[in-house]
Design a protein around this motif. Structure first.
Motif, PDB file in Angstrom:
ATOM      1  N   LYS A 108     -46.360  -8.596 -20.438  1.00  0.00           N
ATOM      2  CA  LYS A 108     -44.902  -8.433 -20.723  1.00  0.00           C
ATOM      3  C   LYS A 108     -44.913  -7.549 -22.162  1.00  0.00           C
ATOM      4  N   LEU A 109     -45.679  -8.306 -23.146  1.00  0.00           N
ATOM      5  CA  LEU A 109     -45.763  -7.768 -24.698  1.00  0.00           C
ATOM      6  C   LEU A 109     -46.207  -6.061 -24.474  1.00  0.00           C
ATOM      7  N   ARG A 110     -47.067  -5.856 -23.755  1.00  0.00           N
ATOM      8  CA  ARG A 110     -47.741  -4.881 -23.688  1.00  0.00           C
ATOM      9  C   ARG A 110     -46.690  -3.433 -23.173  1.00  0.00           C
ATOM     10  N   ASP A 111     -46.242  -3.734 -21.967  1.00  0.00           N
ATOM     11  CA  ASP A 111     -45.686  -2.732 -21.169  1.00  0.00           C
ATOM     12  C   ASP A 111     -44.155  -2.701 -21.217  1.00  0.00           C
ATOM     13  N   GLY A 112     -43.710  -3.921 -22.079  1.00  0.00           N
ATOM     14  CA  GLY A 112     -42.265  -3.850 -22.319  1.00  0.00           C
ATOM     15  C   GLY A 112     -41.464  -4.419 -20.906  1.00  0.00           C
ATOM     16  N   PHE A 113     -40.153  -4.571 -20.993  1.00  0.00           N
ATOM     17  CA  PHE A 113     -39.651  -5.309 -20.062  1.00  0.00           C
ATOM     18  C   PHE A 113     -38.717  -4.612 -19.181  1.00  0.00           C
ATOM     19  N   GLU A 114     -38.819  -4.713 -17.829  1.00  0.00           N
ATOM     20  CA  GLU A 114     -38.048  -3.858 -16.808  1.00  0.00           C
ATOM     21  C   GLU A 114     -36.805  -4.421 -16.659  1.00  0.00           C
ATOM     22  N   GLN A 115     -35.966  -3.311 -16.597  1.00  0.00           N
ATOM     23  CA  GLN A 115     -34.429  -3.687 -16.462  1.00  0.00           C
ATOM     24  C   GLN A 115     -33.925  -3.445 -15.062  1.00  0.00           C
ATOM     25  N   PRO A 116     -33.175  -4.090 -14.086  1.00  0.00           N
ATOM     26  CA  PRO A 116     -32.966  -3.496 -13.000  1.00  0.00           C
ATOM     27  C   PRO A 116     -32.570  -2.340 -12.815  1.00  0.00           C
ATOM     28  N   THR A 117     -31.801  -1.820 -13.621  1.00  0.00           N
ATOM     29  CA  THR A 117     -31.129  -0.318 -13.546  1.00  0.00           C
ATOM     30  C   THR A 117     -32.200   0.576 -13.755  1.00  0.00           C
ATOM     31  N   ASP A 118     -33.401   0.358 -14.121  1.00  0.00           N
ATOM     32  CA  ASP A 118     -34.702   1.110 -14.014  1.00  0.00           C
ATOM     33  C   ASP A 118     -35.028   1.713 -12.777  1.00  0.00           C
ATOM     34  N   MET A 119     -34.620   0.768 -11.744  1.00  0.00           N
ATOM     35  CA  MET A 119     -35.072   1.094 -10.128  1.00  0.00           C
ATOM     36  C   MET A 119     -34.128   2.173  -9.775  1.00  0.00           C
ATOM     37  N   LEU A 120     -32.699   2.851 -10.306  1.00  0.00           N
ATOM     38  CA  LEU A 120     -32.031   3.596  -9.991  1.00  0.00           C
ATOM     39  C   LEU A 120     -32.807   5.005  -9.658  1.00  0.00           C
ATOM     40  N   GLY A 121     -32.412   5.220  -8.110  1.00  0.00           N
ATOM     41  CA  GLY A 121     -33.184   6.696  -7.955  1.00  0.00           C
ATOM     42  C   GLY A 121     -34.500   6.268  -7.421  1.00  0.00           C
ATOM     43  N   LYS A 122     -35.138   5.041  -7.322  1.00  0.00           N
ATOM     44  CA  LYS A 122     -36.339   4.420  -6.683  1.00  0.00           C
ATOM     45  C   LYS A 122     -36.333   4.046  -5.559  1.00  0.00           C
ATOM     46  N   VAL A 123     -35.171   3.094  -5.627  1.00  0.00           N
ATOM     47  CA  VAL A 123     -34.896   2.206  -4.320  1.00  0.00           C
ATOM     48  C   VAL A 123     -33.427   2.768  -3.922  1.00  0.00           C
ATOM     49  N   ALA A 124     -33.323   2.803  -2.661  1.00  0.00           N
ATOM     50  CA  ALA A 124     -31.805   3.365  -2.246  1.00  0.00           C
ATOM     51  C   ALA A 124     -31.890   3.213  -0.753  1.00  0.00           C
ATOM     52  N   LEU A 125     -30.609   3.009  -0.157  1.00  0.00           N
ATOM     53  CA  LEU A 125     -30.454   2.797   1.398  1.00  0.00           C
ATOM     54  C   LEU A 125     -30.502   4.350   1.929  1.00  0.00           C
ATOM     55  N   GLY A 126     -31.185   4.014   3.162  1.00  0.00           N
ATOM     56  CA  GLY A 126     -31.274   5.224   3.968  1.00  0.00           C
ATOM     57  C   GLY A 126     -29.799   5.526   4.634  1.00  0.00           C
ATOM     58  N   ARG A 127     -29.875   6.251   5.739  1.00  0.00           N
ATOM     59  CA  ARG A 127     -28.647   6.463   6.337  1.00  0.00           C
ATOM     60  C   ARG A 127     -28.563   5.607   7.480  1.00  0.00           C
TER      61      ARG A 127
ATOM     62  N   GLU B 253     -17.449  -7.594  21.917  1.00  0.00           N
ATOM     63  CA  GLU B 253     -17.717  -6.350  21.536  1.00  0.00           C
ATOM     64  C   GLU B 253     -18.824  -6.503  20.567  1.00  0.00           C
ATOM     65  N   ARG B 254     -19.966  -5.733  20.733  1.00  0.00           N
ATOM     66  CA  ARG B 254     -21.086  -5.827  19.946  1.00  0.00           C
ATOM     67  C   ARG B 254     -21.473  -4.453  19.449  1.00  0.00           C
ATOM     68  N   VAL B 255     -21.837  -4.783  18.182  1.00  0.00           N
ATOM     69  CA  VAL B 255     -22.459  -3.694  17.420  1.00  0.00           C
ATOM     70  C   VAL B 255     -23.847  -3.856  16.959  1.00  0.00           C
ATOM     71  N   VAL B 256     -24.761  -2.962  16.824  1.00  0.00           N
ATOM     72  CA  VAL B 256     -25.885  -3.157  16.207  1.00  0.00           C
ATOM     73  C   VAL B 256     -25.965  -2.213  14.945  1.00  0.00           C
ATOM     74  N   LEU B 257     -26.478  -2.615  13.771  1.00  0.00           N
ATOM     75  CA  LEU B 257     -26.656  -1.810  12.823  1.00  0.00           C
ATOM     76  C   LEU B 257     -28.042  -1.686  12.274  1.00  0.00           C
ATOM     77  N   THR B 258     -28.709  -0.426  12.071  1.00  0.00           N
ATOM     78  CA  THR B 258     -30.098  -0.224  11.414  1.00  0.00           C
ATOM     79  C   THR B 258     -29.970   0.149  10.177  1.00  0.00           C
ATOM     80  N   VAL B 259     -30.528  -0.691   9.161  1.00  0.00           N
ATOM     81  CA  VAL B 259     -30.054  -0.555   7.490  1.00  0.00           C
ATOM     82  C   VAL B 259     -31.486  -0.050   7.046  1.00  0.00           C
ATOM     83  N   PRO B 260     -31.982   1.206   6.655  1.00  0.00           N
ATOM     84  CA  PRO B 260     -33.225   1.372   6.083  1.00  0.00           C
ATOM     85  C   PRO B 260     -32.883   1.202   4.658  1.00  0.00           C
TER      86      PRO B 260
END
Length: 354
Positions: free
Chosen positions: A171-190, A203-210
């Protein structure tokens, strides 16, 4: 003489009538004044969000309707020098640390700090207590305070802190990760939407969330959460939020996460039960209208996808600047579903044909 009596009688009658009117007016004003002093309570219905939150289950939790991918055989790894995390000597401090961890995972950082500070009074030099204080302050963004706690653990060395010494040093060597550091690195697909017109009883609907991950990124799956807020439409044209979360079932298609192909998939089976004639007459029929899918990492929103797009305004949330969100979802029909896909058990992967 007789005329004077009639005149006097008439004047008395008029006086009595005038007095009666004044008396009635006074009573009415008094009643109105007393009613004005009463406290009136006006009830107003406030719309409340009911998102369905889906976290990645831990390894110890039982899995539902999941087909595991075969695990590749790995070469044996030599055993490193055994360094273990030190145990907490005081039983009460150990219980407080456990409660603090539960509060931290639930997002209640204030309660976690209260528990840890109480544990520190009992065990002021315990490395686990001090390290947990560093973790909580890091998650709250108080990095200076977190660094002080990690430094205390680091100064204890391997003999005093065991495995926590290595973690504190990292932790002291690498610093602290902030959640916002992951912007653009983890995202929702279509999101893919399949409407099943043949569903029995409603009525039924099936969603697939990548959920997609950029190459080379190390991500703790336990910090990922996907929240889905469904909206329905009445036959009177009103858009209403889902309140009965039992209408939706969710599960990850494959566990544990291995990010093959750069993504993992969440599948949701959403069914609106058919209403009887009386209920439909009183409250109207419901049909699926859309949903808002939100991706969070360590409690911070990284991506959001709303369909139709106006639903994002209804929940007061927009996608962060780093992840503008995907475009339109993909709608499926019966002709382009995966082979052997059974809508009655949509949480299962298609079985390979022999």
């Amino acid at each position: 003489m007789k005329g004077n009596r009639v005149f006097i009688t008439a004047c008395c009658a008029l006086a009595v009538m005038a007095f009666s009117q004044l008396l009635i007016s006074g009573i009415a004003l008094a009643v109105r004044f007393e009613e004005g002093k009463k406290v009136r309570i006006v009830e107003k219905e406030v719309e409340k969000l009911v998102p369905i939150r889906i976290k990645v289950p831990v390894a110890s939790e039982p899995r539902k309707a999941i087909v595991e991918r075969p695990k590749p055989e790995l070469p044996p790894v030599p055993e490193p020098e055994e360094i273990v995390e030190p145990s907490i000597a005081d039983p009460r401090s150990e219980r407080l640390v456990t409660e603090a961890r539960q509060a931290r995972i639930a997002g209640d950082m204030g309660m976690a700090i209260v528990k840890l500070e109480e544990a520190q009074k009992e065990s002021p030099d315990d490395p686990t207590v001090i390290f947990e204080l560093g973790v909580v302050h890091e998650l709250m963004g108080v990095n200076d305070k977190a660094a002080q706690y990690y430094e205390q653990v680091f100064q204890m060395g391997i003999q005093g802190a065991g495995e926590l010494y290595k973690q504190a040093a990292q932790k002291l060597r690498d610093g602290f990760e902030q959640p916002t550091d992951m912007l653009g690195k983890v995202a929702l697909g279509r999101v893919r939407i399949f409407k099943d017109p043949k569903a029995p009883g409603g009525e039924r609907v099936v969603l697939t969330v990548p959920v997609q991950k950029a190459p080379g990124q190390e991500i703790d799956a336990q910090d990922i959460e996907v929240a889905v807020t469904f909206f329905n439409k009445t036959n009177k044209g009103q858009i209403v939020q889902l309140e009965d979360t039992s209408w939706a079932e969710a599960d990850w298609v494959s566990l544990p996460f291995d990010w093959q192909g750069g993504e993992e998939t969440l599948r949701m089976n959403y069914k609106i039960p058919a209403r009887d004639t009386q209920t439909a007459h009183l409250f109207g029929d419901l049909s699926y209208y859309g949903q808002v899918v939100t991706l969070t990492y360590k409690g911070e929103v990284l991506d959001l996808q709303a369909w139709p797009r106006d639903l994002a305004a209804r929940i007061g949330q927009t996608a962060p600047a780093g992840n503008p969100g995907s475009d339109f979802p993909e709608f499926l029909d019966q002709d382009i579903l995966p082979p052997n896909f059974d809508p009655d058990i949509p949480l299962l992967n298609p079985l390979p044909s022999e």
